[in-house]
Design an enzyme around this catalytic site. Structure first.
Site, PDB file in Angstrom:
ATOM      1  N   GLU A  53       0.832  -1.203   0.000  1.00  0.00           N
ATOM      2  CA  GLU A  53       0.000   0.000   0.000  1.00  0.00           C
ATOM      3  C   GLU A  53       0.868   1.256   0.000  1.00  0.00           C
ATOM      4  OE1 GLU A  53      -3.622   1.782   2.813  1.00  0.00           O
ATOM      5  OE2 GLU A  53      -2.371   0.103   3.498  1.00  0.00           O
ATOM      6  N   LYS A 120      -8.978   3.017  -2.356  1.00  0.00           N
ATOM      7  CA  LYS A 120      -9.304   2.250  -1.157  1.00  0.00           C
ATOM      8  C   LYS A 120     -10.700   2.612  -0.670  1.00  0.00           C
ATOM      9  CE  LYS A 120      -7.230   1.198   3.389  1.00  0.00           C
ATOM     10  NZ  LYS A 120      -6.026   1.447   4.218  1.00  0.00           N
ATOM     11  N   CYS A 174      -5.631  -3.007   1.895  1.00  0.00           N
ATOM     12  CA  CYS A 174      -5.460  -3.162   3.340  1.00  0.00           C
ATOM     13  C   CYS A 174      -6.759  -3.336   4.129  1.00  0.00           C
ATOM     14  CB  CYS A 174      -4.638  -2.004   3.888  1.00  0.00           C
ATOM     15  SG  CYS A 174      -3.876  -2.395   5.496  1.00  0.00           S
ATOM     16  N   SER A 201      -0.191  -2.502   7.078  1.00  0.00           N
ATOM     17  CA  SER A 201      -0.280  -3.471   8.169  1.00  0.00           C
ATOM     18  C   SER A 201       0.964  -3.509   9.047  1.00  0.00           C
ATOM     19  CB  SER A 201      -0.565  -4.867   7.608  1.00  0.00           C
ATOM     20  OG  SER A 201      -0.897  -5.764   8.654  1.00  0.00           O
ATOM     21  N   VAL A 363     -11.317 -62.005   7.496  1.00  0.00           N
ATOM     22  CA  VAL A 363      -9.978 -61.461   7.735  1.00  0.00           C
ATOM     23  C   VAL A 363      -8.973 -62.240   6.891  1.00  0.00           C
ATOM     24  CG1 VAL A 363      -8.226 -60.927   9.460  1.00  0.00           C
ATOM     25  CG2 VAL A 363     -10.654 -60.822  10.077  1.00  0.00           C
ATOM     26  N   SER A 364      -8.358 -61.545   5.950  1.00  0.00           N
ATOM     27  CA  SER A 364      -7.431 -62.203   5.020  1.00  0.00           C
ATOM     28  C   SER A 364      -5.987 -62.136   5.459  1.00  0.00           C
ATOM     29  CB  SER A 364      -7.552 -61.553   3.636  1.00  0.00           C
ATOM     30  OG  SER A 364      -7.058 -60.219   3.676  1.00  0.00           O
ATOM     31  N   GLY A 366      -4.519 -59.222   5.042  1.00  0.00           N
ATOM     32  CA  GLY A 366      -4.067 -58.111   4.226  1.00  0.00           C
ATOM     33  C   GLY A 366      -4.468 -56.779   4.816  1.00  0.00           C
ATOM     34  N   SER A 369      -8.745 -55.682   5.304  1.00  0.00           N
ATOM     35  CA  SER A 369      -9.469 -56.372   6.370  1.00  0.00           C
ATOM     36  C   SER A 369      -8.836 -56.086   7.728  1.00  0.00           C
ATOM     37  CB  SER A 369      -9.516 -57.880   6.105  1.00  0.00           C
ATOM     38  OG  SER A 369      -8.220 -58.443   6.089  1.00  0.00           O
ATOM     39  N   GLY A 471     -25.767 -61.245  13.193  1.00  0.00           N
ATOM     40  CA  GLY A 471     -24.697 -60.260  13.072  1.00  0.00           C
ATOM     41  C   GLY A 471     -24.833 -59.391  11.836  1.00  0.00           C
ATOM     42  N   TRP A 486     -11.801 -53.213  -8.814  1.00  0.00           N
ATOM     43  CA  TRP A 486     -11.036 -54.364  -8.349  1.00  0.00           C
ATOM     44  C   TRP A 486     -11.798 -55.060  -7.214  1.00  0.00           C
ATOM     45  CZ3 TRP A 486      -7.650 -56.991 -10.811  1.00  0.00           C
ATOM     46  CH2 TRP A 486      -6.691 -57.795 -10.185  1.00  0.00           C
ATOM     47  N   TYR A 489     -18.187 -58.548  -8.185  1.00  0.00           N
ATOM     48  CA  TYR A 489     -19.519 -57.938  -8.112  1.00  0.00           C
ATOM     49  C   TYR A 489     -20.534 -58.866  -7.454  1.00  0.00           C
ATOM     50  CZ  TYR A 489     -23.769 -55.581  -9.701  1.00  0.00           C
ATOM     51  OH  TYR A 489     -24.982 -54.944  -9.757  1.00  0.00           O
TER      52      TYR A 489
END
Length: 654
Positions: A53, A120, A174, A201, A363-364, A366, A369, A471, A486, A489
């Site tokens: 400014e 301004k 400003c 400022s 639970v694999s 991997g 899971s 469950g 991936w 389906y």
């Protein structure tokens, strides 16, 4: 293709904020400092540089502003800037007398042209500020055009400057930012994508953080880039101090910042992504609704097309390799904790709503899971139910390795779940016999049917176990797998009663599991098991021998990168490749980036039908989800042709 490596060809623009050394009341000296920083910004290939400014006169002139010698000298300095015809647009501050009134102004100069002058609006006259003593508020001006530095130019607070098709500039000064409704709030609704603030400022304790809040929040609310430059070295310290703070923000993200209290002139440059801003405005329909509600605020648009630098010009801004994962360790830890809380809260709410006391999970051994199992444990703790109510099953098939089965058992026991093993090979073999598959006759045929029979059997067992025990089947598939299709389906890993991982990408899951492994939440046995999981190659383990998921669908670190920029911002493939080239140079060649991006596009479009029928899942991040009930609605039979055509713009070589 020759322009592929130029940032301006991909919706970026390089801008700069300058903090020169000034002398109070010496415009000719200040001119020299300004011109040198303009030249430096031009060498940096920026298209716009913003100065503080009243930078041509210095801000702290007080009643000297009413001296004609100072006013004339500042105008002469501007005239000299125009005479030099520098190849960069520059915003400089100076006092301007119009019809017997004095205005605190920003002048936009480009290659010898005075493009416009903005006064301004808000003049602070409190505490250390006395601007109302010298200046007149800009919105009281009646002139629409003035003659300054020998040129006629538009004048007013209602100016927008179109420097490029996507680069529309608004200027405020400003205090204009420090009021409840800054002028830029209306300017962006009129089309401005970039806001510049010429500021003075002075510095006091805590003001640096407040500037960050103001600039960052205004850029985020306005879905705009915000360029802020404040006065520094050379301003009068009679009663005040100055730190020369300059900032560039883009939609709430800090792009560049100057060093405060510097003892020399500074230039901070950054590359702003105009496409990102326009993409967010297009998606955020409330931005458009605000435009309609404030359309009575009229603005004048001044065309000033700037010459965009050509040739090879890479980005200077850092492009994170893992956009879903914060680079800062502290931020990353906080993000991991928040992701867990979201996942757990979603699962807990679903259990309460259904009255379910037990969870069923496969639970694999991997990554996915493992993550889901930890979420189940936390959910049980939240509900004050025993972890034994987690009915966890490992279900080895024809290609399950000893390593992953061992890890699955180690995890299930360490978590405290009710653990069992079901060998699915007999039931899979029966189905293969029923459908007349060659494998049932001893032939080593490992086709898609062979793989999906195993995935289907696992899921079928889980649903029937859920029926038997009352469950809820917890899904484990992640966002990356949904994007790439991936998943098997229907009766396969595609389906569950509730999927806690569906909006968490693979790269983030790796960090989540690692974060828990380093935390004090679980026992040493759990930590050891988690670390072994992280060291295991990602594989569906459906075909005997080595089967790598990434060999088929591409490195997840790349595909998550592609997913983020296509899903979050809707970028064209060529721009995604340009960003990937910046992020992954040194690890992947451009031809590899292009190859895997093509794989992503083809798989992403071909597998929408799977995403159109996914189970419920909590949205975790602003990077988006692929739920047809949430972030993503896409026809299952859409063509990828336009995206693949755009990909052809990417050269084969770096």
């Amino acid at each position: 293709m020759k322009d592929f490596f130029n940032l301006y060809r991909h919706g970026f623009a390089r801008v700069a904020v300058a903090t020169p050394l000034v002398r109070v009341g010496d415009p000719q000296y200040n001119l020299e400092q300004t011109v040198e920083l303009m030249r430096e910004a031009a060498r940096e290939k920026a298209v716009l540089v913003v100065f503080p400014e009243l930078g041509l006169s210095a801000y702290t002139c007080d009643d000297l502003f009413h001296q004609q010698a100072l006013i004339d000298s500042a105008e002469d300095a501007l005239k000299e800037i125009l005479r030099k015809k520098l190849p960069i647009a520059a915003l400089v501050g100076l006092p301007v007398a119009v019809d017997g009134l004095l205005y605190n102004c920003a002048a936009l100069a480009y290659q010898g042209r005075l493009v416009g002058v903005v006064p301004k609006t808000y003049l602070p006259n409190y505490r250390e500020f006395y601007e109302g003593r010298q200046f007149t508020a800009g919105d009281s001006a009646t002139r629409k055009e003035i003659v300054l530095a020998g040129q006629a130019a538009p004048f007013g607070t209602d100016l927008l400057f179109r420097l490029a098709p996507k680069f529309v500039l608004h200027v405020e000064i400003c205090e204009d930012l420090w009021v409840p409704t800054p002028p830029s709030s209306f300017a962006v609704l009129a089309g401005a994508t970039v806001v510049a603030n010429l500021s003075a400022s002075n510095v006091v304790i805590g003001k640096e953080g407040y500037r960050h809040q103001l600039v960052g929040n205004q850029s985020a609310r306005c879905l705009a880039a915000y360029l802020y430059s404040a006065s520094g070295l050379g301003e009068s310290t009679t009663d005040l101090a100055w730190d020369g703070h300059a900032l560039i923000y883009e939609n709430g993200t800090l792009i560049a910042e100057s060093r405060r209290f510097a003892d020399a002139p500074q230039l901070a440059a950054g590359d702003i992504d105009l496409d990102r801003l326009l993409a967010d405005r297009m998606r955020q329909n409330t931005f458009g609704a605000s435009m309609l509600r404030h359309r009575e605020r009229a603005f004048r648009t001044i065309d000033c097309p700037v010459a965009l630098p050509g040739g090879k010009l890479p980005l200077e801004r850092k492009v994170e390799r893992l956009p879903y994962v914060p680079g800062d360790p502290k931020t990353r830890d906080a993000r991991c904790e928040e992701v867990y809380r979201i996942q757990v809260q979603g699962l807990v709410t679903r259990m309460r709503a259904t009255g379910t006391k037990r969870l069923v999970i496969g639970v694999s051994g991997g990554l996915d899971s493992t993550q889901a199992l930890i979420v189940c444990a936390r959910a049980m703790d939240e509900l004050k139910l025993p972890r034994a109510n987690i009915l966890a099953y490992t279900m080895p098939g024809f290609a399950t390795s000893t390593r992953t089965k061992s890890q699955a058992w180690q995890l299930m026991r360490a978590i405290g779940a009710t653990a069992e093993e079901i060998d699915i090979r007999p039931s899979c073999l029966q189905m293969l016999k029923d459908i007349g598959h060659p494998y049932a006759k001893g032939k080593k045929v490992y086709d898609i049917a062979f793989e999906n029979v195993q995935a289907g059997e696992r899921t079928s067992h889980l649903f029937r176990l859920a029926n038997r025990h009352g469950g809820l089947v917890v899904g484990t598939g992640d966002l990356s797998e949904l994007a790439l299709g991936w998943a098997t389906y229907g009766v396969g890993d595609h389906m569950s009663h509730y999927n806690v991982n569906a909006s968490v990408p693979k790269t983030l899951i790796q960090f989540l599991v690692g974060w828990v492994a380093e935390s004090a939440e679980f026992s040493a046995d759990v930590k050891r098991a988690l670390k072994r999981v992280l060291e295991t190659e990602i594989s569906p383990e459906l075909v005997p021998g080595s089967q790598s998921s990434e060999a088929s669908v591409g490195p997840y670190e790349l595909q998550d990168f592609n997913l983020y920029y296509i899903l979050r911002f809707g970028y064209a493939p060529a721009k995604v490749a340009f960003l990937a080239w910046h992020a992954w140079r040194g690890k992947y060649k451009l031809r590899e980036l292009r190859k895997w991006l093509e794989v992503f596009l083809r798989r992403f479009f071909a597998n929408q039908f799977k995403r159109s029928a996914v189970p419920n899942a909590p949205k975790v991040g602003s990077g988006g989800s692929l739920s047809p009930r949430g972030d993503w609605r896409m026809p299952s039979d859409a063509s990828a042709a336009a995206w693949l055509d755009d990909l052809k713009k990417v050269p084969a070589q770096d």
